[in-house]
Design an enzyme around this catalytic site. Structure first.
Site, mmCIF file in Angstrom:
data_model
loop_
_atom_site.group_PDB
_atom_site.id
_atom_site.type_symbol
_atom_site.label_atom_id
_atom_site.label_comp_id
_atom_site.label_asym_id
_atom_site.label_seq_id
_atom_site.Cartn_x
_atom_site.Cartn_y
_atom_site.Cartn_z
ATOM 1 N N ASN C 70 0.815 -1.212 0.000
ATOM 2 C CA ASN C 70 0.000 0.000 0.000
ATOM 3 C C ASN C 70 0.844 1.253 0.000
ATOM 4 O O ASN C 70 1.944 1.290 0.542
ATOM 5 C CB ASN C 70 -0.965 0.010 1.196
ATOM 6 C CG ASN C 70 -0.365 0.688 2.422
ATOM 7 O OD1 ASN C 70 -0.315 1.923 2.531
ATOM 8 N ND2 ASN C 70 0.146 -0.129 3.338
ATOM 9 N N CYS C 129 7.455 5.170 8.215
ATOM 10 C CA CYS C 129 6.592 5.042 7.044
ATOM 11 C C CYS C 129 7.468 4.747 5.828
ATOM 12 O O CYS C 129 8.378 5.503 5.517
ATOM 13 C CB CYS C 129 5.770 6.299 6.818
ATOM 14 S SG CYS C 129 4.634 6.085 5.443
ATOM 15 N N ILE C 189 6.823 -4.320 13.405
ATOM 16 C CA ILE C 189 7.428 -3.412 12.454
ATOM 17 C C ILE C 189 6.351 -2.719 11.621
ATOM 18 O O ILE C 189 5.179 -3.090 11.687
ATOM 19 C CB ILE C 189 8.402 -4.191 11.500
ATOM 20 C CG1 ILE C 189 7.688 -5.281 10.740
ATOM 21 C CG2 ILE C 189 9.587 -4.693 12.229
ATOM 22 C CD1 ILE C 189 8.553 -6.037 9.720
ATOM 23 N N GLY C 241 2.886 -7.186 12.305
ATOM 24 C CA GLY C 241 3.333 -7.673 11.009
ATOM 25 C C GLY C 241 2.779 -9.031 10.661
ATOM 26 O O GLY C 241 3.192 -10.043 11.208
HETATM 27 C C1 FMN Z 1 -3.544 0.576 4.364
HETATM 28 C C2 FMN Z 1 -2.503 0.705 5.420
HETATM 29 C C3 FMN Z 1 -2.226 1.948 5.973
HETATM 30 C C4 FMN Z 1 -1.250 2.083 6.941
HETATM 31 N N1 FMN Z 1 -1.026 3.312 7.503
HETATM 32 C C5 FMN Z 1 -0.148 3.436 8.531
HETATM 33 C C6 FMN Z 1 0.049 4.673 9.183
HETATM 34 O O1 FMN Z 1 -0.581 5.673 8.881
HETATM 35 N N2 FMN Z 1 0.957 4.717 10.194
HETATM 36 C C7 FMN Z 1 1.662 3.630 10.594
HETATM 37 O O2 FMN Z 1 2.463 3.731 11.531
HETATM 38 N N3 FMN Z 1 1.502 2.448 9.997
HETATM 39 C C8 FMN Z 1 0.614 2.321 8.974
HETATM 40 N N4 FMN Z 1 0.435 1.095 8.368
HETATM 41 C C9 FMN Z 1 1.256 -0.038 8.794
HETATM 42 C C10 FMN Z 1 0.530 -0.920 9.812
HETATM 43 O O3 FMN Z 1 0.271 -0.237 11.002
HETATM 44 C C11 FMN Z 1 1.387 -2.171 10.118
HETATM 45 O O4 FMN Z 1 2.604 -1.752 10.702
HETATM 46 C C12 FMN Z 1 1.693 -2.997 8.897
HETATM 47 O O5 FMN Z 1 0.603 -2.994 8.001
HETATM 48 C C13 FMN Z 1 2.047 -4.442 9.245
HETATM 49 O O6 FMN Z 1 0.986 -5.075 9.879
HETATM 50 P P1 FMN Z 1 -0.014 -6.087 9.105
HETATM 51 O O7 FMN Z 1 0.843 -7.069 8.404
HETATM 52 O O8 FMN Z 1 -0.882 -6.643 10.183
HETATM 53 O O9 FMN Z 1 -0.785 -5.250 8.139
HETATM 54 C C14 FMN Z 1 -0.524 0.953 7.373
HETATM 55 C C15 FMN Z 1 -0.795 -0.299 6.803
HETATM 56 C C16 FMN Z 1 -1.768 -0.443 5.849
HETATM 57 C C17 FMN Z 1 -2.013 -1.792 5.270
#
Ligand code: FMN
Ligand code: FAD
Ligand code: FAD
Ligand code: FMN
Ligand code: FES
Ligand code: FES
Lengths: 303, 268, 303, 268
Positions: C70, C129, C189, C241
């Site tokens: 994303n 980010c 992470i 993650g």
């Molecule tokens: C659509 C989307 C938007 C995200 N926006 C942010 C954000 O604004 N700030 C942030 O720290 N992480 C953001 N993340 C990262 C998530 O918080 C997380 O660290 C990452 O997606 C890994 O976790 P997951 O595998 O469960 O998705 C975003 C992830 C996704 C998928």
């Protein structure tokens, strides 16, 4: 007619798919078998070290939802065995690239010379093993050191020198230094340092605790790295990471890879996957109107 | 969401029963959710804190897997010390098992813990209604494996003991060599010396022969290179462990054994 | 009886699952909905920046075999909107953690103060980010700078300060500096910088080219990071993650996480996955004889 | 190996035919391998170099998908410039479509390109043998959509034009308000103003009403937060785009529209 030949520096490959270091590349017999049974373009041997290495105790592989985590531990008979191994490989049109994992630039150079003397078509310097201390990732993280090793190897060798880098913050800098020091190509990426814990055993599965993640999981990261490298270096790039079908391979070409190497997919689909991938690329090029792989390379960078 | 390479997944396996089969050999009955193995396939068995080792199941019935394990070193000794209720961890099944659909009758030849995949093949062959004979060899009477189990399945049973304490005095190979010509198929598992002789005999007589062999298995999925058979480049873990005699001919099999870093040791 | 409560510094969570920053956390209405419909332990808001950000043009998401890439582009109404957003969140037992992405330590501190004044229970500093220049990963790569930001924020705040780090070579150093500067917890992470190219369009899919890989692909890497952090820091770790089921969550606890946050899985399984994961953890603990989450934390480190 | 979140995959779609439906509105017939959408679901359509936008298919038959697109801005203009043989890229289908299994007869109300999902619903309802009426409104006669197509499917057709150039002079809502009471179900899609009035009328009369609504859709899979309906926190892309009137009541729907960074604009 689609032409699948590619050149990586002085290496001529009949197809753009290489066997990546580590899988089926530790003995002459499996290398001969891959040459005999598939249309592989080139073979990179298992990484050879100065001394023989038994490798880690089992478990050396662990399951994850999207890839394999392995900690084989650079099992190999030591570089002196290259004489016999290379000597037993059938003469043919598939270049053999000897992968080297060492702990000093001097070792890299000596093993490389030995490989060259014994018939290697190129060497690949593994500067990125994610789970063996002093034989890997720490080196690739330090662009200056990468430059020094490449320089030393390059100055004693005639055959092409390929540098294999892993995922680090400064991978582009390391590639630039390698290029400047005379590297003929860059391979990227190696597997990514990971840990897998079994919730019932409540222990890391791998005896070495840490292993390298390979397979579909790492593909988009590898594509990013190749994309970045292509923007910054002139020498050819060999894309590695998570290729399981021809689409993944073509994606690497479009990102900037001149050729693609595969490893883990062999565990899932067997040796036949090599020809399936090659056939898929051929059909894609045919249908989409491409004649040569080079027309695809880096195409995603245009507008 | 289907996952990647499902058979690499570690499955917990609870010990429901431990049976002493013979001196130094125990069977563990395990409740586990792995797929039903084909006889001759193997599983990787992990005891956390110890190594993960290949074992060819000796039985499978509805989520219950039987492993018959000889004490050889640290890990197998640890396995022998486990009690019902304790757990070990299993992945697989892996590799190519016996082809039980070959036509005709079957002579099954087992030496030592090689009886494990052989008795399992016997179960499945008998379920298919095939005619089966079972030759089991051991040093002495108390080391013989699965004799009554084979009889229960109505197989003809031939016994060979080195010391003559039961059955023929001598090796299973000697018994086998006289019988092979009467059979359409031979399945064998045991010490490499013995298997090699059986292979030669079958090739000589033109009897279809499938042999389950051993090499050092570390990954089990065909990528680490530790189980390779020179010079054909066959991987015991995924091209085997069961091979036809023709495939094994003109390889290191019976002559030497290549240990992981590439060290060759002769077969005594 | 299994007790699922956990504490992260002064925060009391009724369950150990947090909604990670970015998913359903940009408006009060979705936050209220998650609180109402699930057993979520805490909610981390979308990262707020100084100025409002429209985010990137579409496409902002791309498919990969094992995860989502994303590049939303930190779409948010700017930190001043926090007043209204926090004001509209129903009072309840679910702590609200305001995530902040800024480009200077001063901005971090000011936004954090504003969040605190308006009722935030904690702040999370997004230093990772993977796809927004000047708002992320470069910061987390520099341990000194991480320390400086944390110090500045910590010195003006009463509520807990969580630091969110991404995959970099020096993530452990950054966490150590953060801890020393007074951080109350570390989240790790973030998604991993990636590129996805469509082989028929022959272009990167994301309008921003680069995006962050999340989902199952990154889980073993994240477990490794948490495992490493646990060996080195004392403050609680929030594992993030690729969690798609309770097994992944328990793996994080065993690696050393005191709580676990989820994001992408919501896209696949919907909101109900939150309670499924919590229920799975509960049943596991019950069957395996654990009473409290803290008994699981770091258990894979023993012998 | 089954993959993760398959519907996020970009599928190439080749244009096989382009049909001009009305001033500023074209239909594209596309050959593509995405799953059959439920009427009211949408797909994300990407023209490389431009944006990716949500479009609700107006027909699907055996790998051929029809998109009916009004020119609104850059991307839709680009789509209008495409010729047969050219490609665009599609992912989906996404979201919750119309529930066509509700009992009784159906009144379908369409305004502007809102006719797209409505005509597709009409096809599928007629295939189920349901009784269907179709109200289509537009500024003038030459902007009316799918009138003959609706007739071909044997639906009762009611026409409303602002300028009275065909059918009732006035809005589709005015026509609808008189008819709603006779039907068990209302399906509607079009300008929000119009939909809001229909929603109120249906709630008043207690007629089951499903409305397909629009918000700014960026990810399409429920994670970016750009399509949220306050104060209920409904995501149009995944909880909708079709909602029952009861779900939309007491939300921002009909009152204001929240654009991505959280900016509210009133519905004119
Ligand atoms: C659509 C989307 C938007 C995200 N926006 C942010 C954000 O604004 N700030 C942030 O720290 N992480 C953001 N993340 C990262 C998530 O918080 C997380 O660290 C990452 O997606 C890994 O976790 P997951 O595998 O469960 O998705 C975003 C992830 C996704 C998928
Ligand atoms: C396909 C296959 C099926 C087998 N089935 C059975 C069975 O059903 N019952 C049974 O008792 N044994 C079986 N074995 C043998 C068993 O795997 C070894 O006895 C066991 O690994 C010894 O482990 P250890 O730690 O106790 O001994 P160690 O002290 O580690 O080793 C003792 C010797 O065992 C052999 N060995 C050790 N590790 C391995 C390994 N990973 N792969 C192969 N050989 C190894 C080597 O020859 C070694 O020198 C099988 C082996 C293979 C290859
Ligand atoms: C569920 C759904 C189904 C739709 N179905 C159809 C259809 O079948 N036929 C059709 O012609 N149109 C449909 N639309 C509207 C269509 O998506 C917009 O007209 C299109 O996005 C405009 O893009 P543009 O680049 O041409 O215009 P731009 O210049 O980018 O924008 C013009 C206006 O279009 C709207 N818009 C732009 N991008 C989006 C977006 N990503 N999501 C929602 N609205 C947007 C906004 O109101 C914007 O102000 C649908 C919208 C939604 C939400
Ligand atoms: C079992 C195994 C062993 C490997 N051994 C080596 C090695 O010795 N040297 C090396 O440079 N890379 C080694 N690799 C890494 C691969 O060459 C490759 O970079 C990585 O696996 C990513 O590719 P894949 O996703 O196609 O597997 C190994 C990988 C695997 C799976
Ligand atoms: S055990 Fe690894 S290849 Fe056979
Ligand atoms: S468009 Fe992203 S959540 Fe709906």
């Amino acid at each position: 007619m689609v032409n699948l030949k590619v050149s990586i520096s002085k290496l001529k490959l009949k197809t753009p798919i290489l066997l990546a270091s580590g899988v089926l590349g530790s003995s002459y017999s499996t290398i001969n078998r891959v040459i005999r049974e598939t249309r592989i373009g080139a073979i990179v041997t298992k990484s050879f070290t100065w001394e023989p290495r038994v490798g880690y105790n089992t478990p050396i592989v662990a399951y994850t939802k999207a890839g394999i985590v392995n900690a084989v531990g650079l099992t190999n008979p030591g570089y002196r065995a290259l004489k016999e191994i290379l000597g037993n490989i059938v003469k043919n049109d598939v270049p053999i690239v000897v992968s080297i994992a060492a702990s000093t630039s001097k070792e890299y150079a000596e093993i490389a010379s030995f490989a060259e003397e014994n018939g290697a078509d190129a060497v690949e310097l593994n500067l990125s093993c994610p789970h063996v201390k002093g034989h890997g990732l720490e080196i690739g993280q330090d662009p200056e050191y990468v430059g020094k090793i490449v320089h030393e190897v390059r100055s004693v060798l005639k055959i092409p020198v390929i540098v294999k880098l892993g995922l680090t913050d400064r991978i582009v800098d390391s590639a630039l230094k390698a290029e400047k020091a005379g590297a003929d190509a860059v391979s990227a990426i190696n597997s990514i340092r990971s840990v897998v814990i079994d919730v019932y055993a409540r222990k890391p599965i791998l005896s070495n605790i840490y292993g390298g993640l390979s397979g579909p999981a790492i593909h988009p990261i590898a594509v990013r790295v190749v994309f970045d490298l292509y923007k910054n270096i002139e020498i050819p790039i060999i894309g590695i990471g998570g290729v399981t079908d021809w689409v993944d391979a073509v994606e690497f070409f479009l990102a900037g890879a001149s050729a693609v190497a595969i490893a883990s997919v062999i565990a899932i689909k067997g040796l036949k996957v090599i020809d399936e991938i090659i056939k898929g690329i051929e059909e894609y090029m045919d249908k989409e109107g491409f004649q040569k792989i080079s027309e695809l390379v880096g195409l995603a960078h245009g507008n | 969401m289907k996952m990647f390479l499902e058979t690499l997944k570690m499955c917990k396996a609870e010990i429901v029963k431990v049976v002493k089969e013979a001196e130094g050999i125990k069977s563990l009955l395990l409740e586990t959710s792995i797929e039903k193995p084909i006889p001759g396939q193997f599983v990787m068995v992990w005891v956390p804190g110890f190594e993960e080792i290949p074992i060819s199941p000796s039985m499978y019935e509805r989520n219950v897997l039987r492993l018959t394990v000889a004490t050889v070193g640290e890990t197998t000794r640890k396995i022998h010390s486990l009690k019902p209720g304790e757990r070990l961890f299993i992945r697989g099944p892996y590799g190519r098992g016996f082809n039980l659909d070959e036509k005709g009758n079957f002579l099954l030849i087992a030496g030592g813990y090689g009886a494990a995949p052989i008795i399992y093949a016997l179960h499945e062959l008998r379920k298919k209604g095939k005619n089966v004979a079972y030759i089991i060899g051991a040093r002495s009477k108390d080391k013989l494996l699965f004799v009554s189990e084979a009889r229960k399945f109505n197989a003809e049973v031939y016994i060979a003991t080195d010391d003559g304490s039961l059955g023929f005095k001598g090796s299973a190979v000697e018994v086998a060599e006289k019988l092979i010509a009467k059979y359409d198929n031979v399945l064998a598992c045991g010490p490499e010396r013995m298997l090699y002789k059986i292979m030669l005999k079958c090739l000589e007589l033109g009897v279809k022969c499938q042999i389950s062999i051993e090499r050092y298995i570390k990954c089990g999925i065909g990528i680490c290179g530790s189980c390779v058979l020179d010079p054909k480049g066959l991987r015991v873990c995924s091209d085997g462990p069961v091979f036809y005699a023709e495939e094994l001919a003109n390889t290191e099999f019976g002559k030497y054994y290549t240990y992981p870093p590439g060290i060759k040791k002769p077969i005594e």
